[in-house]
Design a protein around this motif. Structure first.
Motif, PDB file in Angstrom:
ATOM      1  N   GLY A  47      65.226  49.514  11.947  1.00 39.89           N
ATOM      2  CA  GLY A  47      64.672  50.753  11.337  1.00 39.89           C
ATOM      3  C   GLY A  47      63.943  50.773  10.092  1.00 39.89           C
ATOM      4  O   GLY A  47      63.664  51.538   9.295  1.00 39.89           O
ATOM      5  N   PHE A  53      59.457  51.899  15.484  1.00 40.09           N
ATOM      6  CA  PHE A  53      60.368  51.390  14.647  1.00 40.09           C
ATOM      7  C   PHE A  53      60.786  50.072  15.127  1.00 40.09           C
ATOM      8  O   PHE A  53      60.912  49.688  15.960  1.00 40.09           O
ATOM      9  CB  PHE A  53      61.667  52.197  14.480  1.00 40.09           C
ATOM     10  CG  PHE A  53      61.411  53.556  13.694  1.00 40.09           C
ATOM     11  CD1 PHE A  53      61.389  53.469  12.346  1.00 40.09           C
ATOM     12  CD2 PHE A  53      61.238  54.867  14.257  1.00 40.09           C
ATOM     13  CE1 PHE A  53      61.365  54.559  11.495  1.00 40.09           C
ATOM     14  CE2 PHE A  53      61.190  55.845  13.379  1.00 40.09           C
ATOM     15  CZ  PHE A  53      61.088  55.793  12.060  1.00 40.09           C
ATOM     16  N   ARG A  59      65.612  59.792  11.585  1.00 38.60           N
ATOM     17  CA  ARG A  59      64.034  59.968  11.504  1.00 38.60           C
ATOM     18  C   ARG A  59      63.552  60.013  12.871  1.00 38.60           C
ATOM     19  O   ARG A  59      64.230  59.484  13.614  1.00 38.60           O
ATOM     20  CB  ARG A  59      63.527  58.839  10.438  1.00 38.60           C
ATOM     21  CG  ARG A  59      64.045  58.911   9.061  1.00 38.60           C
ATOM     22  CD  ARG A  59      63.744  57.631   8.533  1.00 38.60           C
ATOM     23  NE  ARG A  59      64.305  56.346   8.895  1.00 38.60           N
ATOM     24  CZ  ARG A  59      64.044  55.137   8.789  1.00 38.60           C
ATOM     25  NH1 ARG A  59      63.047  54.960   8.097  1.00 38.60           N
ATOM     26  NH2 ARG A  59      64.947  54.062   9.406  1.00 38.60           N
ATOM     27  N   SER A  77      64.423  57.112  15.397  1.00 39.91           N
ATOM     28  CA  SER A  77      64.698  55.704  14.746  1.00 39.91           C
ATOM     29  C   SER A  77      66.106  55.366  15.478  1.00 39.91           C
ATOM     30  O   SER A  77      66.834  56.066  15.766  1.00 39.91           O
ATOM     31  CB  SER A  77      64.887  55.915  13.081  1.00 39.91           C
ATOM     32  OG  SER A  77      65.875  57.028  12.824  1.00 39.91           O
ATOM     33  N   ILE A 130      59.508  59.899  14.354  1.00 38.78           N
ATOM     34  CA  ILE A 130      58.137  59.085  14.290  1.00 38.78           C
ATOM     35  C   ILE A 130      57.026  59.873  15.135  1.00 38.78           C
ATOM     36  O   ILE A 130      57.581  59.973  16.371  1.00 38.78           O
ATOM     37  CB  ILE A 130      58.197  57.533  14.079  1.00 38.78           C
ATOM     38  CG1 ILE A 130      56.794  57.093  13.632  1.00 38.78           C
ATOM     39  CG2 ILE A 130      58.324  56.973  15.488  1.00 38.78           C
ATOM     40  CD1 ILE A 130      56.556  55.741  13.468  1.00 38.78           C
ATOM     41  N   ILE A 190      56.414  60.540   9.492  1.00 35.55           N
ATOM     42  CA  ILE A 190      57.955  60.287   9.544  1.00 35.55           C
ATOM     43  C   ILE A 190      58.699  61.565   9.299  1.00 35.55           C
ATOM     44  O   ILE A 190      58.340  62.413   8.071  1.00 35.55           O
ATOM     45  CB  ILE A 190      58.093  59.146   8.756  1.00 35.55           C
ATOM     46  CG1 ILE A 190      57.700  57.933   9.318  1.00 35.55           C
ATOM     47  CG2 ILE A 190      60.000  59.120   8.933  1.00 35.55           C
ATOM     48  CD1 ILE A 190      57.980  56.933   8.163  1.00 35.55           C
ATOM     49  N   ILE A 228      58.012  49.737  10.502  1.00 38.25           N
ATOM     50  CA  ILE A 228      57.339  50.323  11.553  1.00 38.25           C
ATOM     51  C   ILE A 228      55.735  49.477  12.004  1.00 38.25           C
ATOM     52  O   ILE A 228      55.172  49.174  10.870  1.00 38.25           O
ATOM     53  CB  ILE A 228      56.824  51.668  11.172  1.00 38.25           C
ATOM     54  CG1 ILE A 228      58.080  52.634  10.897  1.00 38.25           C
ATOM     55  CG2 ILE A 228      55.974  52.323  12.037  1.00 38.25           C
ATOM     56  CD1 ILE A 228      57.600  53.815  10.187  1.00 38.25           C
ATOM     57  N   ALA A 261      59.288  51.018   6.323  1.00 38.64           N
ATOM     58  CA  ALA A 261      59.608  52.168   6.746  1.00 38.64           C
ATOM     59  C   ALA A 261      60.350  53.056   5.682  1.00 38.64           C
ATOM     60  O   ALA A 261      60.445  54.447   5.880  1.00 38.64           O
ATOM     61  CB  ALA A 261      60.478  52.375   8.160  1.00 38.64           C
TER      62      ALA A 261
END
Length: 340
Positions: free
Chosen positions: A245, A241, A205, A200, A207, A217, A248, A261
């Motif tokens: 952030g 993202f 984070r 992110s 993904i 995530i 998504i 997200a």
């Protein structure tokens, strides 16, 4: 700039719709705003800089046959990799700076990129099961990390602040490493995720998406899966993202989905065959496109702004820097500019 499947690059003047220049045998194209133009790499082993101000290729560098993989605007340097070797080039002096060797000579380097913060390090991954961190100035290998989960690492990237490294393997596992010590912070079991995990924007984070139909995530500190976005019914081809952030966008099966997200809720679902999706540079517009359709949404209100149908064989779509226009290319050789 546009590129054909046969490797011909055309540079266009937008308002007059005129071709300013063309180059043949090109396999890599990237814009370089710090140099006012574009960088091209040819199949014959040359790197060119096309200058927007002069309309000429002002620089030409002969490189070993291979793939140009990263350019850093602060250092004015570019990486190319072929087989087991990484080469660093200085664009201002058209000088070969360093050759980096260390990976297994019988296996291929799968990725090589600068850290985004200051460009003083390079990270490479290889099918030999190792990740190497290099000093981009001296060319010295700072660390060599042996993967615990198998023999084929598909991708590795630095976190936005350069302190951590995330890697994904062909076998479907995720690993987070300390970029300074090379120690493994955590690793997952096989989950059939993506080959290219992504941080992110704040680096907190990670993904992943892919073969398991779900978007996962992960907490970058603990390695725990903190959310699973369920809704797609088949392979998820893209999950990204927004620049802040908070959202998504994902594309797969026959739908594109917009997710919150933070909560993991699906905000909107659009049916149709879509190949890719992305946010605009400011994150206020979302675009998804497939074979013959493009959709744009307001990322804040979730209102669909535009649906463009009938453009057949769409191969790529990109926003202008201010997101006031989009450009689309098709497999049948047509480039169109659309007013958003």
């Amino acid at each position: 700039v546009s590129q054909t499947c046969s490797g011909i690059v055309y540079i266009w003047e937008i308002e007059k719709k005129q071709i300013l220049d063309s180059l043949e045998g090109i396999y890599f194209v990237t814009s370089c705003h710090d140099r006012n133009g574009f960088i091209f790499a040819s199949k014959e082993g040359y790197i060119y800089h096309w200058n927007e101000n002069t309309g000429l290729c002002s620089d030409s560098i002969k490189v070993p046959r291979g793939r140009v993989s990263s350019y850093h605007p602060d250092t004015k340097r570019m990486i190319s990799n072929v087989s087991d070797t990484i080469n660093i080039w200085n664009f201002d002096s058209t000088h070969h700076v360093k050759m980096l060797r260390g990976h297994n000579t019988k296996l291929t380097i799968s990725s090589a990129t600068y850290n985004s913060s200051d460009g003083n390090k390079i990270i490479s991954s290889s099918y030999d099961g190792t990740i190497r961190i290099w000093d981009a100035v001296s060319g010295r290998c700072i660390d060599s990390i042996v993967a615990r989960y198998g023999q084929r690492i598909e991708y590795a990237e630095f976190s936005p602040d350069g302190s951590k490294i995330v890697s994904g393997s062909f076998s479907g596992q995720l690993c987070l490493l300390d970029a300074l010590s090379g120690d493994t912070i955590w690793t997952t079991s096989k989950f059939f995720g993506t080959l290219k995990p992504t941080f992110s924007p704040d680096g907190k984070r990670i993904i992943t998406a892919g073969m398991n139909k779900n978007i996962l995530i992960w907490d970058a500190d603990s390695g725990k899966c903190i959310d699973s976005l369920i809704g797609h019914t088949h392979w998820v081809g893209a999950a990204k993202f927004s620049p802040n952030g908070r959202k998504i966008v994902s594309s797969g099966d026959t739908t594109t989905r917009i997710w919150d997200a933070i909560t993991g809720d699906c905000i909107d679902t659009i049916k149709g065959s879509f190949g890719d999706c992305s946010f605009s540079p400011k994150g206020d517009i979302i675009i998804a496109y497939g074979y013959s359709t493009m959709h744009l949404w307001n990322a804040k209100t979730k209102k669909r702004l535009i649906t463009i149908r009938g453009e057949k064989q769409i191969s790529s779509v990109s926003f202008s820097p201010e997101a006031k226009q989009i450009v689309s290319a098709t497999w049948n050789g047509i480039i169109r500019i659309w007013d958003v």
